[in-house]
Design a protein around this motif. Structure first.
Motif, mmCIF file in Angstrom:
data_model
loop_
_atom_site.group_PDB
_atom_site.id
_atom_site.type_symbol
_atom_site.label_atom_id
_atom_site.label_comp_id
_atom_site.label_asym_id
_atom_site.label_seq_id
_atom_site.Cartn_x
_atom_site.Cartn_y
_atom_site.Cartn_z
ATOM 1 N N LYS A 153 0.791 -1.161 0.065
ATOM 2 C CA LYS A 153 0.001 -0.090 -0.137
ATOM 3 C C LYS A 153 0.847 1.230 0.061
ATOM 4 O O LYS A 153 0.826 2.229 -0.664
ATOM 5 C CB LYS A 153 -0.840 0.081 1.159
ATOM 6 C CG LYS A 153 -2.329 -0.735 1.137
ATOM 7 C CD LYS A 153 -2.967 -0.127 2.268
ATOM 8 C CE LYS A 153 -4.096 -1.358 2.655
ATOM 9 N NZ LYS A 153 -4.537 -1.312 4.040
ATOM 10 N N SER A 154 1.798 1.229 0.703
ATOM 11 C CA SER A 154 2.912 2.258 1.019
ATOM 12 C C SER A 154 3.702 2.624 -0.270
ATOM 13 O O SER A 154 3.574 3.725 -0.825
ATOM 14 C CB SER A 154 3.564 2.142 2.065
ATOM 15 O OG SER A 154 4.787 2.975 2.182
ATOM 16 N N ILE A 155 4.124 1.793 -0.979
ATOM 17 C CA ILE A 155 4.709 1.464 -2.133
ATOM 18 C C ILE A 155 3.677 2.161 -3.358
ATOM 19 O O ILE A 155 4.146 3.221 -4.078
ATOM 20 C CB ILE A 155 5.380 0.382 -2.489
ATOM 21 C CG1 ILE A 155 6.560 -0.245 -1.744
ATOM 22 C CG2 ILE A 155 5.876 0.446 -4.177
ATOM 23 C CD1 ILE A 155 7.015 -1.574 -1.880
ATOM 24 N N LEU A 156 2.626 1.684 -3.350
ATOM 25 C CA LEU A 156 1.916 2.205 -4.393
ATOM 26 C C LEU A 156 1.287 3.695 -4.003
ATOM 27 O O LEU A 156 1.368 4.302 -4.995
ATOM 28 C CB LEU A 156 0.270 1.486 -4.445
ATOM 29 C CG LEU A 156 0.289 0.087 -5.394
ATOM 30 C CD1 LEU A 156 -0.687 -0.783 -4.916
ATOM 31 C CD2 LEU A 156 0.432 0.678 -6.689
ATOM 32 N N ALA A 157 1.055 4.091 -3.025
ATOM 33 C CA ALA A 157 0.936 5.222 -2.764
ATOM 34 C C ALA A 157 1.973 6.203 -3.077
ATOM 35 O O ALA A 157 1.866 7.230 -3.745
ATOM 36 C CB ALA A 157 0.747 5.684 -1.094
ATOM 37 N N SER A 158 3.350 5.863 -2.854
ATOM 38 C CA SER A 158 4.648 6.731 -3.326
ATOM 39 C C SER A 158 4.748 6.788 -4.779
ATOM 40 O O SER A 158 4.916 7.758 -5.448
ATOM 41 C CB SER A 158 5.726 6.308 -2.864
ATOM 42 O OG SER A 158 5.733 6.146 -1.624
ATOM 43 N N LEU A 159 4.463 5.695 -5.301
ATOM 44 C CA LEU A 159 4.278 5.522 -6.953
ATOM 45 C C LEU A 159 3.290 6.329 -7.490
ATOM 46 O O LEU A 159 3.577 6.985 -8.612
ATOM 47 C CB LEU A 159 4.346 4.120 -7.225
ATOM 48 C CG LEU A 159 5.666 3.274 -6.810
ATOM 49 C CD1 LEU A 159 5.586 1.949 -7.538
ATOM 50 C CD2 LEU A 159 6.965 3.937 -7.165
ATOM 51 N N ASN A 160 2.099 6.211 -7.043
ATOM 52 C CA ASN A 160 1.125 7.051 -7.561
ATOM 53 C C ASN A 160 1.315 8.564 -7.455
ATOM 54 O O ASN A 160 0.750 9.432 -8.468
ATOM 55 C CB ASN A 160 -0.233 6.797 -6.962
ATOM 56 C CG ASN A 160 -0.722 5.267 -7.719
ATOM 57 O OD1 ASN A 160 -0.839 5.163 -8.772
ATOM 58 N ND2 ASN A 160 -1.170 4.454 -6.688
ATOM 59 N N LYS A 161 1.710 8.874 -6.208
ATOM 60 C CA LYS A 161 2.216 10.276 -6.161
ATOM 61 C C LYS A 161 3.216 10.980 -7.126
ATOM 62 O O LYS A 161 3.132 11.936 -7.603
ATOM 63 C CB LYS A 161 2.857 10.406 -4.530
ATOM 64 C CG LYS A 161 2.750 11.894 -4.083
ATOM 65 C CD LYS A 161 3.174 11.594 -2.740
ATOM 66 C CE LYS A 161 3.819 13.079 -2.025
ATOM 67 N NZ LYS A 161 4.730 12.916 -0.826
ATOM 68 N N GLU A 162 4.205 9.847 -7.290
ATOM 69 C CA GLU A 162 5.051 10.430 -8.287
ATOM 70 C C GLU A 162 4.602 10.405 -9.780
ATOM 71 O O GLU A 162 5.080 11.264 -10.542
ATOM 72 C CB GLU A 162 6.301 9.098 -8.348
ATOM 73 C CG GLU A 162 7.565 9.350 -9.387
ATOM 74 C CD GLU A 162 8.250 10.414 -8.918
ATOM 75 O OE1 GLU A 162 8.283 10.779 -7.697
ATOM 76 O OE2 GLU A 162 8.969 10.908 -10.013
ATOM 77 N N ILE A 163 3.840 9.528 -10.334
ATOM 78 C CA ILE A 163 3.093 9.655 -11.495
ATOM 79 C C ILE A 163 2.277 10.966 -11.708
ATOM 80 O O ILE A 163 2.005 11.436 -12.747
ATOM 81 C CB ILE A 163 2.244 8.419 -11.946
ATOM 82 C CG1 ILE A 163 2.439 8.010 -13.492
ATOM 83 C CG2 ILE A 163 1.049 8.136 -11.271
ATOM 84 C CD1 ILE A 163 2.269 6.969 -13.875
#
Lengths: 144, 442
Positions: A132-142
């Motif tokens: 969840k945490s990784i997805l949040a960081s990656l979505n923020k990045e995109i």
């Protein structure tokens, strides 16, 4: 010295030896992200996917650009060839593990593909806080 | 003077007649001088930032990158004879030196490689005296019969299988076979099957076409194609994965293969020399090596005997390496004393010639005298309870004991001084001081 020796093993795709050298290199330079991003690939290739995920989470929480800035050709990054092999055998067995490995490896080549694989993996295991945490960081990045 | 050097260091490097290039920790080229550009045949902008092994294509990149050797052993490489593939495909002989680039705190920043073209060795250059055959030192009956066999097969193109324990000099035998053969002027490609992972090996040996896999951005000639008309040396052949053994068998039987991702069959005419330190019959029994491939490879078998079975060669090898390392370390020691010779000739040498060479180098480094090398200079595993009692004072002996322990620990811990300091419970600076006593900084 260990970092450079690890780099050489990494270049010739000897992941077992590279892993050993990078681990020693990290002992004296624990914040070295150049080592960490290569060690993730080594861990995946040597079957230590949990260790790879821990390191991956550590980097992505700091700044996903550390990995997304990779130029596979210039950096002689092995991810494209590993992805090619993993995707061709994805449905044979250990689908969860391979999906997670692909999710991490794709970040070196394509952010969107990486997110797609992480979302696939999330379907297998929704209770994983780290994903969840990784997805949040990656979505923020995109969305930047 | 320092300011002058700081200001003009790049100009000095540029002006050197020897080719020089500098790589960073990632093995990416950061500097190339004019002499190197001339040999490589490319412009600086095509090289800077590129991984060196993609540019240099030296046979050493495959069988043992020189900088990696320096990293592993903590010893500079001097006057290494190797080959270099120029941009136009020509393979040239070079003499290469390699060392690490370190900052003021002894942290590794990268590596420096310097090299110059060397004329190819002629027949007579290799026959340096009656004790040597193309760089292989030996007078024993077993070695003489191998030299004779190499001469006899010089007109043959048949496959050769060299077997023998690690360190017996299988690569030198392969070199001698190639240079005496009628293909001596053609390409000679060396591949260490254990040095390349299976994922890369297929592409390295057979090449690939653009798009064969994600990273295949352009067509690539494989080693078999490159060696067409010449010879290929496949070292540690038992490390070939089974599926590649089948492909190799086809090359041997039909002389054909396909590049990865290509349906076009390529015909090749190559002579194969394979080598192994394993017992192939037991590998076949285990199922890790194909029986049919073994029979195809084993046309001209050459078994190199271990050093313990040809002790008469030891003295000649000792003299050969003594000469080599005296030159390297600018010393002038004519021989070992009788007691040392006795120890050297009676020892079993499980690591064979490689171990003997290391022992001689160690002794030359440690020697404080110029007339001969005594027992005290030998590595500790050789001189069990032996001591010459002539040269060293009590304090020197104590220093030797300490030094031995320190060097052994450093070797075991990949020369990591911090780690060794922790083991010994001393500061890192103490280790540095101790090492400076052995080899004071210049």
């Amino acid at each position: 010295m260990h970092e450079m020796l690890g780099n050489q093993y990494f270049l010739i795709r000897n992941y077992f030896e590279a892993e050993k050298e990078f681990e020693v290199g990290l002992l004296s330079d624990p914040d070295n992200f150049k080592i960490k991003k290569k060690l993730i690939v080594c861990y995946i290739q040597t079957g230590h996917v949990d260790s790879a995920l821990t390191l991956f989470h550590n980097i992505v929480s700091t700044d996903p650009k550390i990995i997304t800035d990779t130029n596979p050709e210039e950096d002689n990054c092995p991810c494209p060839e590993i992805i090619y092999e993993l995707e061709s055998i994805l449905n044979n067995s250990e689908v969860e593990l391979k999906t997670l490995s692909l999710a991490m490896l794709w970040l070196y080549c394509d952010l969107e593909e990486s997110i797609w694989y992480f979302e696939q993996y999330y379907q297998f295991n929704k209770s994983t806080h780290i994903i969840k945490s990784i997805l949040a960081s990656l979505n923020k990045e995109i969305n930047k | 003077m320092t300011a002058f050097i700081d200001k003009y260091s790049k100009t000095i490097l540029e002006g050197m007649p020897e080719a020089v290039y500098v790589i960073d920790k990632e093995f990416k080229i950061q500097f190339v001088n004019n002499a190197a550009l001339k040999i490589i045949g490319k412009g600086a902008k095509d090289l800077i930032g590129k991984v060196c092994r993609n540019i240099c294509k030296s046979d050493r990149c495959e069988i043992g990158c020189p900088i990696t050797e320096v990293l592993r052993t903590n010893r500079n490489i001097l006057d290494l004879q190797t080959t270099f593939q120029k941009e136009n495909g020509d393979l040239i002989n070079i003499i290469l030196n390699a060392s690490l680039l370190k900052d003021i705190d002894d942290k590794t920043l990268g590596g420096i490689i310097s090299f110059k073209e060397s004329p190819p060795k002629g027949f007579n250059d290799h026959l340096n005296g009656e004790n040597s055959f193309y760089g292989i030192v030996g007078i024993s009956k077993q070695m003489k019969s191998i030299f004779q066999l190499i001469k006899e097969i010089s007109t043959s193109y048949a496959t050769v299988l060299i077997s023998g324990e690690t360190g017996v000099g299988k690569e030198l035998i392969a070199n001698a076979i190639q240079i005496t053969s009628q293909r001596s002027k053609e390409n000679f490609v060396k591949v260490n099957c254990a040095a390349l992972p299976s994922t890369l090996l297929s592409s390295e040996l057979f090449g690939h076409v653009k798009g064969a896999f994600t990273d295949a951005k352009k067509d690539r000639v494989g080693r078999f194609e490159y060696a067409d008309g010449g010879t290929i040396f496949l070292d540690e052949i038992t490390e070939l994965p089974l599926e590649m053994q089948a492909q190799l068998l086809r090359v041997l039987q039909e002389g054909t293969f396909e590049r990865l991702g290509d349906s076009k069959t390529i015909r090749t005419d190559i002579r194969i020399i394979a080598a192994t330190n394993k017992d192939l019959t037991s590998e076949i029994k285990k199922g890790s090596f194909r029986k049919d491939l073994f029979y195809r490879l084993n046309v001209l078998p050459i078994e190199v005997p271990p050093l313990r079975e040809r002790r008469e060669d030891i003295i000649h090898l000792v003299q050969h390496f003594l000469k080599k390392y005296c030159k390297k370390y600018s010393k002038n020691i004519p021989s070992f004393d009788d007691e040392s010779i006795e120890i050297l000739t009676n020892y079993d040498w499980p690591g064979n010639i490689r171990e003997l060479e290391n022992a001689v180098e160690y002794s030359v480094i440690r020697s404080k005298r110029d007339d001969y090398l005594c027992v005290c200079c030998l590595p500790s595993n050789l001189r069990v309870e032996k001591d010459c009692g002539q040269t060293n004072s009590v304090s020197e002996k104590m220093l030797d004991e300490k030094t031995e322990t320190l060097l052994a620990l450093l070797r075991q811990n990949n020369w990591n001084k911090t780690k060794v300091a922790k083991i010994l419970g001393v500061n890192r600076s103490t280790i540095h001081r101790q090492l400076n006593k052995i080899d004071p900084p210049h």
